[in-house]
Structure formats: C-alpha cells, structure tokens
Motif scaffolding. Structure first.
Motif, PDB file in Angstrom:
ATOM      1  N   ARG B 425      17.836  67.083   4.417  1.00  0.00           N
ATOM      2  CA  ARG B 425      17.435  68.118   3.455  1.00  0.00           C
ATOM      3  C   ARG B 425      16.028  67.838   2.937  1.00  0.00           C
ATOM      4  O   ARG B 425      15.758  66.754   2.438  1.00  0.00           O
ATOM      5  CB  ARG B 425      18.398  68.165   2.260  1.00  0.00           C
ATOM      6  N   ARG B 426      15.160  68.819   3.058  1.00  0.00           N
ATOM      7  CA  ARG B 426      13.786  68.657   2.600  1.00  0.00           C
ATOM      8  C   ARG B 426      13.452  69.691   1.550  1.00  0.00           C
ATOM      9  O   ARG B 426      13.879  70.839   1.618  1.00  0.00           O
ATOM     10  CB  ARG B 426      12.810  68.811   3.767  1.00  0.00           C
ATOM     11  N   ASP B 427      12.661  69.277   0.565  1.00  0.00           N
ATOM     12  CA  ASP B 427      12.128  70.199  -0.431  1.00  0.00           C
ATOM     13  C   ASP B 427      10.673  69.777  -0.623  1.00  0.00           C
ATOM     14  O   ASP B 427      10.377  68.867  -1.394  1.00  0.00           O
ATOM     15  CB  ASP B 427      12.933  70.089  -1.732  1.00  0.00           C
ATOM     16  N   GLY B 428       9.772  70.407   0.139  1.00  0.00           N
ATOM     17  CA  GLY B 428       8.380  69.980   0.098  1.00  0.00           C
ATOM     18  C   GLY B 428       8.264  68.561   0.624  1.00  0.00           C
ATOM     19  O   GLY B 428       8.786  68.248   1.699  1.00  0.00           O
ATOM     20  N   ARG B 429       7.628  67.694  -0.176  1.00  0.00           N
ATOM     21  CA  ARG B 429       7.477  66.316   0.298  1.00  0.00           C
ATOM     22  C   ARG B 429       8.722  65.470   0.053  1.00  0.00           C
ATOM     23  O   ARG B 429       8.758  64.285   0.390  1.00  0.00           O
ATOM     24  CB  ARG B 429       6.242  65.679  -0.332  1.00  0.00           C
ATOM     25  N   TRP B 430       9.720  66.068  -0.560  1.00  0.00           N
ATOM     26  CA  TRP B 430      10.894  65.299  -0.966  1.00  0.00           C
ATOM     27  C   TRP B 430      12.056  65.457   0.008  1.00  0.00           C
ATOM     28  O   TRP B 430      12.346  66.542   0.474  1.00  0.00           O
ATOM     29  CB  TRP B 430      11.364  65.750  -2.350  1.00  0.00           C
ATOM     30  N   VAL B 432      16.119  65.221  -0.053  1.00  0.00           N
ATOM     31  CA  VAL B 432      17.073  65.406  -1.141  1.00  0.00           C
ATOM     32  C   VAL B 432      18.467  64.985  -0.695  1.00  0.00           C
ATOM     33  O   VAL B 432      18.867  65.228   0.453  1.00  0.00           O
ATOM     34  CB  VAL B 432      17.071  66.886  -1.596  1.00  0.00           C
ATOM     35  N   GLU B 569      22.125  63.670  -7.937  1.00  0.00           N
ATOM     36  CA  GLU B 569      21.255  64.276  -6.926  1.00  0.00           C
ATOM     37  C   GLU B 569      19.893  63.639  -7.066  1.00  0.00           C
ATOM     38  O   GLU B 569      19.349  63.559  -8.171  1.00  0.00           O
ATOM     39  CB  GLU B 569      21.150  65.798  -7.137  1.00  0.00           C
ATOM     40  N   ALA B 571      15.816  62.885  -5.243  1.00  0.00           N
ATOM     41  CA  ALA B 571      14.773  63.273  -4.299  1.00  0.00           C
ATOM     42  C   ALA B 571      13.950  62.035  -3.993  1.00  0.00           C
ATOM     43  O   ALA B 571      13.639  61.256  -4.901  1.00  0.00           O
ATOM     44  CB  ALA B 571      13.889  64.364  -4.905  1.00  0.00           C
ATOM     45  N   ASP B 573      10.507  60.689  -1.885  1.00  0.00           N
ATOM     46  CA  ASP B 573       9.307  60.988  -1.092  1.00  0.00           C
ATOM     47  C   ASP B 573       9.071  59.809  -0.163  1.00  0.00           C
ATOM     48  O   ASP B 573       8.631  58.743  -0.602  1.00  0.00           O
ATOM     49  CB  ASP B 573       8.102  61.188  -2.030  1.00  0.00           C
ATOM     50  N   ARG B 582      17.360  63.940  -9.848  1.00  0.00           N
ATOM     51  CA  ARG B 582      17.184  65.346 -10.238  1.00  0.00           C
ATOM     52  C   ARG B 582      18.258  65.834 -11.192  1.00  0.00           C
ATOM     53  O   ARG B 582      18.041  66.731 -11.976  1.00  0.00           O
ATOM     54  CB  ARG B 582      17.171  66.233  -9.000  1.00  0.00           C
TER      55      ARG B 582
END
Lengths: 330, 703, 196
Positions: B425-430, B432, B569, B571, B573, B582
């Motif tokens: 699972r990716r959220d931008g540079r993170w 998750v 949860e 995140a 990088d 989070r």
C-alpha cells in the motif's frame, strides 16, 4: 554555574570594546544555547555582554537585491519575514524546522551560527572531549556516534553542527558580517567555519572578541524554488539525523542551476559543491540526481553506527530534487 | 443538629464524566507541587554525583566549597547521619543508603549534598566540589549471553520460572515454529515534574512535602530509615507532576531529611533532569527469546518465553517480562523463564506496566509472525487460542472479555477490509500498514484504610492517603464517595495524599482506585449505619474508619486482569526511514469505569507512551565510561505532540463480580500492546519485521 | 557591570516589580523563588520540555533559558495572569473541559504556549508543516497538524496531546470569534491580554 558579571552594550563598537582583551567574556544574544551550556558546565564566562538590544534586528533588501539580516533578528522573525519566505523559502523552512516556537522567539541569527554541537560527550562534562578540553580525546569515534559526522571529520572530533538555518544559508552563499577590534569585516560562510583538523575546539574563523553583526544573502533567483527537508527521530522538536536544503532551476530538462547543502553530516553545514557541479548542465533525472549524490558522498567516511546516513542523504537528494523537478515541470 | 437524611442507594455519579476537582487550580497555576511551597529560612540542597562507574571515593575537598558564598554544609559519607540498613518499601533497598560509605556503584550515584542559602549558590558549590576516586573496572554492557546471567530469587507476583507440559516435545511436533529474539532498550519514566522534597522539623515532628506515589508508606519508611517514631513523621504530596513508577522513595527526600535534621531549618532538594536519569530508576533493557509452536491451523502447542534483563550491582530488581505469556493464550505446553544479569548501572525499577509492556512487545510481535507463517488473520489466530483458564496457573479469570475487545475493535477500525499482504500500500512517499496486538494487565487490589466523617454542617469529609499522580484519582474517589454516601457531590470533600490519614495502597500497579475506592465504600457504608442510629451530629462530627485488610485477604484466588485489543495504522517512508503512526484504537475490558473522561485520558495516555516506546525511547549507554550519553530530554526522546495522531480508546462491558467495586484499574494497560501493534503495522507496511525497539529510522531505511 | 548581581525591573502580569537578582538567576527562578509565582514550571531547566513557557513581551519563551538580568524592563505574562478575574481564558477553560492535562505539571506551559500559538497564527506565521511558506500562499488554516507542530515545544509525559489539540482548536475558534466580534482589531479574549 559560577558567578559572572553582566552588562548591556548599547552599540556595536561598545560591545566589541567591552569584550576586548577578555577571553572569559561572552556575547549574550537570545541565550538559548549559551545559558544551556553554562548550566551544563560547558561554558563558564566571567562576563556576559548582552547584545540583544543592539540595533541589529532588521531585515532589509539592499540596493543590489541582496538580503541583509541583522544578527539579533530572532529566528521567528526571520522565518516570518515575507522577503525571506518569497525569495528563500528553504531558509524559512529550515528555521521553522529547528527547535520549538518558544526557542525560535528567543534565539537570534548570530547565535544560531555559533551553536555548539549536540554531541552527548560534549555536553557531559565528566567525559573527555577535544572540543571542551583540547587534548582530552574523542570518545565518540569509538563510542556512541549514531548521529555523528560522515563528512569532513577527523579522529579528533566527529561531532556535527546542529543548525538547520545554517544549512540553508550555506546553500545560498551567505556572507557573515562581523565587527572586530579593527572594524567591520566580511566572512563568506565557507570561510566562517573552520575544518576540524586537530583543533576541533576552534570552530569558526571569528577573531577573538569579534561580534557577528549580520548575514547577507546575495540575490539568487534559483532560491525562489527551494526547499528544506529535515529527517529526525521525532516528528518535531528534535535535532536532525540528516537534512537537506535544495534549489533547482531546470530549462528543457537540463539543470541550469542547482544548490545543495546537507545538515547533520559534518562539523559545519555542508555545501555539496561536488554534487552541484556534477549536475549542472546535465539531465534532470533521478539517475543523475543519484549519481550526483554518490559523487558528493564518495568522500563520506561513516563509522559503525552512522553508516545509515550515507544512503539516507543519497535518498533525500534524489527525493528532493525529483520533487523540485516535478514542480518545475508543472 | 439533626442527622442529614440519606437517600438509600446510589446516586449514579459513578460512571459519569466529571472534570477534575483540582482542574481549576491546575489550569491557573495555583496548584502547588512539592518544590513550590515557600518557607521562611528555606535552605537549598544540591546533589553532587559520581563521575565514575565503579570504585571508591578517595577524597572529597569540602573546604574550598564551604568557603563559597552562601554555603551552609556539605554532607558526604564522612559526616552524614547514619541510616538504618536493610529497610525499604518493597524489601531492603540499597538505592536509598546514600552517603553511608565510600562505594560508588554507577555513574551518577550521589556522593554529596551541598546546602546553601540560594539554589544558585548550592548549585555552583556542588559543581565546584572536587571528588577523587579509586576507580575499578566496570561492566555496563548488557546482552542475553552475558556470562553473569542467573536466575533471580522468586518474588511476587510472578516466580521466575513456570513450566507446564513438555515444551520441547510440542515444539518438535509443531507444523509451524516461530523462534525469534526481541529486544527493548533502557527506558526512563521521565515524569514532567522533577523529584522534589522539602523537609522541616516542626514541634518535634518531621514534616516533609514530597513528590511521590504514596505518602503513608514513604512516611513509614523515612521513620525506619532515620530511627524515628513512625508517628513523628508526616509526608504529604497534594499534587504530583507525574510518576510512572519513578516516584517511590528517592534520594532527594532522604537528602532533604538529612539536611533539615543537621541544619535544623527547612531544606528543599530538587533533582535536575539529568540527575533523574541516574537516581530515579528506569526500565531495564530486555532481551527476549520467544518460541511458538503451532499446528497448521494456528492452535498453539508450545509457548516458550525467556526474558533477560539487568539490575544494578547493589540491588536485585526483576523485570517480569513473561507475565503476559502467563495469561494470554491457551497452549499445550508453556515455559516462561526470567533471567537477570548484574551490571555497574543504576538500579532499574517499576515503569508503567513493568514486565507487561516489554513482554507484550515480544509476545505479540511473535504472534503476528505466527499469523504470517500460518496464513491466518492475526485476530483469528488469537481468538483460536483463547484460554478457558489462565495457562500458567490454571485458575479461572475473574472476567476476561478479550474476544469482545478484538471484535469491537476490528469493527471500528475497519479491520475486516484489510489486505494481509505486506508492503503493497502506497500513499505518496509513504508505505502504509496496519497491525494489531492484545493488551493485558493485572487488576489487583491491596489493603487500604479510609475515614469518612459526617460534619456538623451536613457535609462529609473522606480522608485517604491516596495519591493523584495525574490519574484523576482525586476526582474518581470523590465520585465513589458521593455514590457510597448517597450525598450531593457538593456536600462531599475528599482529602488525599497525607500520611496522617493512615495506611493506603501506593498509586501503582493499577491498584489505586480499586483499592482506595473499596476502603472508601466500606467507610461510607459504616458511616451510613452510624448515622442511621444517630440523633445528632456533634460539633466535631462523626468519623468512622474502614480497613480492607481482612476483606482483601479473604478474596478467592482467581486470575484478575484487564484486557484489551490495540490497532495501529502506520506510514513508513522507506527513503528516509521515517515512521509515523497515523491512528491508534484501543478497546479495553477494564471492569467498571468510574469517570469516562479521565479514564479515557489514562488509556490514551498509556497508548501514547506505548507509541513513544515503539518509535522513540532509548537510553544510550557508553560502555567505556558507563554513562548515559543522552541523559536529557533533548537526547532521550519522548513523543512530542507532532508524533501523536488521532487516538481513540474505549471499553466493552466487563462486569467483574469477584470484585466488590467492580473496578480493575486502567493506568497501565494502555501502554501494553501498543508497541507490538505499531511494529506489526510497520511489517505490514514494509514487509520487514521490527524485532528491536525503538523502530528507528536507521532500522527502516532502504539502503 | 562590576558586580555579580543586577537590579532589575520586571512587569509581571500587569504589576511592576523591582528586584535585585544574582546574575545567574533565570527568569524562571526569579518568578518562582523571588515572586512566588510557581505556576511557571521547571521541567528540565534546559529548554528541552517547554514547561516554563511564559509570554515575554507578548511572545512565548522558555523562561529557564532567559536570564532575569537580561529581562530587565521587559513584560512577562505567566499562567497566573491569563484569567480575567474569575473568568478563565478560553484556552484555560478548554483545557479544563477537554481534560487536556493529567498531572498538570506541563499544563501552565502548554496553556501559555497555546495562547502564543494562536497569536502567532493570527499574525500569519507559517510553521514547519505549512505546505507553502511563500506569503502569496496565504496563512495556513490552524488545523490539527498545524496545532500539533506548533505545540510540539511542550512535552507532556502523561500523554494528553489528543485532548490538548482539541482544546487548542476549540479555544482558537473562540478567540477568533471574539476578535471578529470586536471588529478584527486583535482585541479578543486572547488578544490584548497577552501583551498587557
């Protein structure tokens, strides 16, 4: 903390005169570092000359477009100033990444440049430390050095400079204005900080008793597209494990100008000149960014616990420049 | 006057949200803590500490320091009052035998106290004091395979070793085996208020105001230590700025009493933040090996948990990290072993959920690894191993409801929608991920006494030597008293934290509110009986005293614990190694909740300390000098506001009929399990296990 | 400057005090030991926790790193000066209502800091989490992330952060509403008092 005398200077020349010939005198600005060091037993001045009230608290745009920042400007005022935020956003970000709101309201630009290292051995007066007691040795090299230098250190000292502000200043070719017993003088930042060598206790080229009066940033259009990023072990209110100030100007996919400086990797803010030269005139690609970082970090000499800083800085260079390049393309 | 009419039954105040009784004093700065009460002729003591890790004091140059401005005295092993050896709050305590001999057991051991007219003078003199040492070789290097590892003597509540069934045979027969080592570092309680005390002699009585977790026991102890009559010592601690286990008896109080006695004037001693890192205890590092054997369907056949921790050269303190393993999961065979090594380090002590917090990190991380290897959902795996009785003791639980916590938590967190695959699972540079872990903590009750007074003006006063270290105990006890007296809240005052109120349990072990509340309930009931027979209330009121000693002793032997499920949860990088939590959710089964407002604060506060344990906290010790290299709040990181995401804590119904108040205590359970939930979430985000705390950026960084 | 002590004048919570202090005395110790204003707390004495936060000439500062001698002539507002008689400052009231504290020791510093944060934000100052610091981007909203970052100079070991963020958001909204009602002149509940 031993007893000391305290006095306020009303003018720059008076301040310098009060200091003259007294190696146990210190200038007091915001006090956020000096008072801490005095309580820790690292500094024990006999006389404090309070310079906070000197008329050095202004930020002005000079006729040639350079930005003159007075030495007693607080970190907060520096970061809030519209010209700083507009022309050198990475500088505002760097300042805001440092310390806490309370401390930034007190701390001054001059004092920030003269901050001492956060090395645990330096702060703990029962320990040997070549910065604190020249010749006593550096336990960090063989001891705990997870947050110590990878560039430019010597076996006499492996401590880092803690400033965030200084990293952005290094990227933007800051010149430090000083007032010595002989009058005003200018020191470009690269000359301001001395190499570690075998004299880690001598950190700057500031002559004895000289007062920092300000910092000048020459005009740098590239700086308008700049950014500061700080990586640390807490999301806020912590010193950096590594930080980076970057500015990038791209035209047609080619790097026209780039500025790069690293924090928390050396005894001073580290201007990444090799990386800049590698990149300039070349393609603005992730591969090129990585190659430039590798070129700069070829000189890195990591120790057992801080080897992670090499890939960390490399990753940050690639991430930051990629971000700036993507922004420019928008 | 006539007796007030007492409405029968309860008022319903217990179980409702109430802001703190001392809230206004705290938000206006009016609340005075121990070091903040002024006295005429107050003198100030400053502690000087050793700079070597092991050795003997050769000389102390008091002469130069005595000549410094304002200096009144220098106390050291050559002139300090003799203390009674072999006494302590929990057995003989060598850490309080200060200035008794020339021995130095660790860096930062107190070697002298300088007393002066002002704090500045005392500090300058203490810093100027020259002490020389005959240094001896020291050893501060902790590891599980240290040659000095031994089995400590059995002490309650958990014997060092437990063995049920044939662990080795079951492991050999298991389809899936997890065998991993987990480590936790030195951790420091670091309450915001530094240890402070002022002591003075008044009318032949020693009066001390101290920052501590239990005034009565500490007054008793000080009396013993100084060969005094128990009745001639009074200790109060109206407001305490956090404790987390670090505020039993500490040297600052012993020093204040010594100096006040020698100088015959009030003396205040406040420790510096740096001194707190060497004089006030810590949580020992742990190295824990966990072996889990299971059938392919995840049913546990063997659980083997060995935990090694350290203690100092002068005192045996045992971190009982296998405690969660003894109550959490059913297994055919169980082995739990507690080992210790003695080093030239400060003496560890209790820190929020001692044993439970580090132990749960190891056990609950291993359970997540077992879920991965069996292909089971981590919650399914845990529910499959729910025990009918406690696996170590074989005793039934007073109440449990862990399954309900998991079910309710899973629903609220959105767990059923979770993709079990790690690192996708990716959220931008993170990157998750989410993780889960169980919480557990003992829910004990200890004897206490309380008095309840019906005043002539129709109001009530309840007195108990409880401590409110930030838990909200004062407010909760008021609610309990209001309920038990069936009186209007404004007619009831509760006074705490005064040793003159008689024996009462410490604010520790999550036992405070349950223990004190019981005593108050008994006192109130007795008072109501008296009032029912009384025609009039005399001018000095009617007072009854209750003592729950017999009641506590008469309780049935059952396993009493709070339980919970924690969800995280995170995140990550991978380029920088930064980890951000989070959100956190904790659902707990903690018996009867007296004050939902302050209870939630306690649980969330515990979870934040757990987050801090997961990501930040680590005392770094220099082996060459034996000293901590990050012994301040800039170097020893506790979570800052920016590290803390939205956090929810709630509870399920958990009626505990084995407990007359129904209260289980919830000051510590919040920290139990959080670190594992975070570590498991980091694995889910990145695919990399985190078997060492804290989860530093150099441990998650992509190289 | 021939002696090791200084005669100073401090305006604290609206009252002027003349003091002679040892030059080593910090503003924090002057408040606590000389003026008996113990609401300002000493958590670390090194600028590493924020418990000693006061408003110095209207801006938040750590009193432990401020020498009292160097504070001569300056204006200090401590936690004791925040309420208007019996009426709590909106930040104080919000901390009480939301249970934004436990042991209470960091609380005065948190509250003083929050009052400073609200002023700093109203002045348009960016923070380390402000996405775009350029003045053209305008001031950031004082959302939870901004509050967390701006309040990070105040450590709370009890872990009251979640409630603190709620309390600061609630109080900030009230202060802003007060400002609006007063014609946007910065004379709302938190406005004038902090520099008084």
């Amino acid at each position: 903390m031993r007893e000391f005398r305290y006095g306020r200077a009303t003018g720059v020349a008076e301040a310098v005169a009060l200091h003259a010939g007294n190696p146990e005198a210190r200038f007091l600005g915001g006090g956020t570092n000096l008072v801490d060091l005095m309580k820790s037993g690292v500094e024990s001045p006999e006389l404090l000359i309070d310079v906070r009230g000197l008329p050095l608290d202004r930020i002005e745009v000079a006729g040639d477009g350079s930005l003159r920042i007075g030495a007693t400007v607080t970190n907060s005022d520096l970061a809030a100033h519209p010209e700083v935020r507009r022309r050198y956003p990475a500088l505002a970000q760097a300042v805001l990444a440092g310390a806490s709101g309370q401390l930034r309201n007190m701390a001054t630009v001059g004092g920030n440049l003269l901050q001492r290292t956060r090395c645990g051995y330096f702060y703990d007066t029962i320990q040997p430390c070549n910065k604190r007691r020249p010749g006593s040795g550096c336990p960090a090299v063989t001891g705990e050095h997870r947050n110590h230098a990878i560039l430019g250190w010597s076996e006499h000292c492996v401590a880092t400079h803690p400033s965030d502000m200084g990293v952005a200043l290094a990227a933007f070719d800051a010149v430090v204005s000083v007032h010595t017993a002989d009058g005003p003088a200018q020191l470009p930042l690269p000359d301001f900080y001395l190499p570690v060598g075998d004299t880690p206790h001598r950190e700057t080229a500031l002559p004895p008793g000289a007062l920092i009066t300000g910092v000048t940033l020459p005009p740098a259009p590239v700086a308008a597209r700049s950014r500061y990023r700080k990586v640390r072990e807490r999301a806020s209110y912590a010193f950096a494990n590594a930080s980076i100030a970057a500015a990038l100007d791209i035209r047609d996919g080619v790097v026209r100008e780039v500025r790069l400086a690293f924090g928390a990797v050396a005894s001073r803010p580290w201007r990444a000149g090799t990386a800049e030269r590698t990149l300039t005139g070349g393609p603005a690609t992730a591969e090129a960014f990585a190659a430039a970082a590798d070129a700069e970090l070829a000189a890195a000499r990591p120790l057992t616990h801080n080897e992670y800083k090499v890939p960390l800085v490399r990753n940050l260079v690639v991430a930051m420049l990629t971000e700036l390049a993507e922004e420019a393309a928008r | 006057m006539t007796a007030p009419s007492l409405a029968p039954g309860r008022t319903g105040v217990v179980g409702t949200a109430r802001t703190r009784l001392e809230g206004r004093a705290k938000v206006t700065g009016a609340a005075r803590y121990a070091g903040e009460v002024p006295f005429a002729e107050l003198a100030h003591g400053w502690v000087a500490t050793s700079s070597v890790a092991r050795g003997r004091i050769r000389s102390i140059d008091t002469e130069a320091v005595l000549a410094m401005p304002g200096v009144l005295a220098v106390l050291h092993h050559g002139n300090a009052p003799r203390l009674r050896p072999g006494v302590g709050l929990f057995g003989p305590d060598a850490t309080l035998q200060v200035l008794q001999d020339d021995r130095v057991p660790h860096v930062g051991w107190p070697v002298a106290l300088v007393v002066a007219e002002t704090p500045e003078q005392a500090r300058a003199a203490a810093e100027a004091l020259v002490v020389t040492y005959d240094e001896e070789p020291h050893d501060v290097a902790f590891s599980a395979d240290h040659p000095g590892v031994y089995t400590p003597e059995a002490r309650p509540p958990a014997p060092p070793d437990v063995e049920r069934g044939d662990v080795d045979a079951e492991l050999a027969g298991s389809a899936v085996v997890v065998d991993e080592e987990y480590t936790t570092p030195e951790e420091y309680q670091s309450p915001m208020e530094p240890h402070a005390a002022v002591a003075r002699w008044e009318n032949g009585r020693l009066e001390a105001i101290d920052s501590n977790q239990g005034s009565y026991a500490i007054a008793q102890y000080i009396a013993q230590l100084f060969f005094l009559d128990a009745a001639s010592v009074r200790v109060t601690s109206e407001h305490v700025g956090g404790a987390f286990g670090a505020k039993g008896v500490r040297p600052h109080l012993v020093f204040a009493v010594m100096a006040a006695t020698m100088l015959d004037r009030p003396v205040r001693v406040v420790l510096t933040r740096r001194q707190m890192f060497t004089m006030c205890g810590l949580r020992t590092p742990t190295a824990q090996r966990i072996r889990l054997g299971a059938d392919a369907d995840g049913r546990l056949r063997a659980v083997d948990h060995e935990s090694v921790s350290y203690s100092s050269a002068i005192q045996e303190f045992v971190e009982q990290s296998t405690r969660p393993t003894r109550v959490l999961y059913a297994t055919d065979a169980l082995r739990a072993r507690t080992r210790l090594v003695r080093l030239d380090v400060p003496t560890p002590t209790f820190m929020r959920a001692p044993g439970w917090a580090p132990g749960s990190y190891a056990l609950e991380s291993a359970m997540d690894e077992l879920a991965e290897r069996t292909g089971l959902d981590p919650i399914t795996l845990r529910l499959r191993n729910e025990p009918a009785v406690a696996p170590a003791s074989g005793l039934p639980f007073s109440s449990r409801n862990l399954a309900a916590c998991f079910e309710e938590g899973a629903r609220r967190f959105g767990w059923p929608d979770r993709d079990p695959r790690p690192g996708v699972r990716r959220d931008g540079r993170w990157l998750v991920g989410t993780g889960v872990a169980a919480s557990a903590h003992a829910a004990m009750t200890a004897p206490s006494t309380a008095t309840a007074t019906a005043e002539a003006d129709g109001t009530f006063t309840v007195r108990i030597a409880a401590a409110d270290i930030g838990t909200g105990a004062r407010t909760a006890l008021h609610q309990i008293a209001v309920d038990a007296l069936a009186a209007p809240p404004e007619a009831v005052r509760v006074r705490i934290a005064d040793s003159d109120f008689g024996p009462a349990q410490f604010a520790g072990g999550s036992m405070g509110t349950a223990s004190w509340g019981w005593a108050i309930t008994e006192a109130a009931a007795a008072l109501r009986e008296r009032l029912a027979l009384a025609d009039e209330i005399p001018a000095d009121g009617i007072t009854v005293r209750a003592d729950t000693s017999e009641l506590v002793r008469a309780r049935q032997p059952v396993e009493r614990h709070g339980f919970g499920a924690q969800f995280a949860e995170v995140a990550v990088d991978p380029a920088s190694g930064e980890v951000r939590v989070r959100r956190l959710l904790g659902v707990f089964a903690v018996g009867r909740v007296v004050n939902p407002l302050t209870a939630r604060s306690q649980l969330v506060g515990g979870m934040i300390m757990g987050l801090s344990m997961a990501l930040h906290e680590e005392g770094v010790r220099d082996t060459a000098s034996g000293s901590l290299v990050n012994g301040d709040l800039a170097g020893y990181h506790v979570a800052s506001n920016a590290d803390v995401p939205p956090i929810e804590a709630d509870w399920v119904d958990d009626p505990d009929t084995h407990n007359p108040t129904g209260i289980k205590g919830l000051g510590e359970i919040g920290i139990v399990g959080t670190a594992a939930a975070v570590a498991n979430a980091v694995w889910h985000a990145t695919g990399t296990r985190q078997r060492h705390l804290p989860i530093r950026l150099d441990r998650t960084l992509t190289r | 400057m021939e002696t090791n002590s200084s005669a100073i004048s401090l305006r604290v919570n609206g009252e002027t005090h003349a003091l002679t202090v040892d030059n080593r005395t910090t503003l924090l110790d002057a408040l606590r030991e000389h003026l008996d204003l113990t609401g300002t707390k000493k958590g670390c004495d090194h600028g590493q926790c924020g418990a000693c936060t006061v408003l110095l000439d209207g801006r938040r500062a750590t009193a432990c790193l401020q020498l009292a001698a160097a504070a001569d002539g300056r204006t200090v507002t401590t936690i004791e000066g925040m309420a208007d008689g019996d009426r709590l400052h909106p930040v104080q009231q919000a901390f009480l209502d939301f249970d934004g504290y436990q042991c209470g020791y960091c609380t005065p510093g948190q509250i003083c800091s929050a009052i400073g944060v609200i002023e700093e934000h109203a002045a348009g100052w960016p923070s380390a989490v402000t996405a775009d610091v350029r003045p053209e981007a305008g001031p950031p909203p004082l959302d939870a992330d901004e509050i967390r970052e701006r309040m990070s100079g105040n450590l709370c070991r009890c872990g009251a952060y979640v409630s603190i963020v709620r309390a600061v958001a609630e109080a900030a909204a009230q202060v802003a509403a007060g400002r609006e009602a007063a014609g946007g002149q910065g004379s709302g509940a938190g406005g004038t008092r902090v520099t008084a």
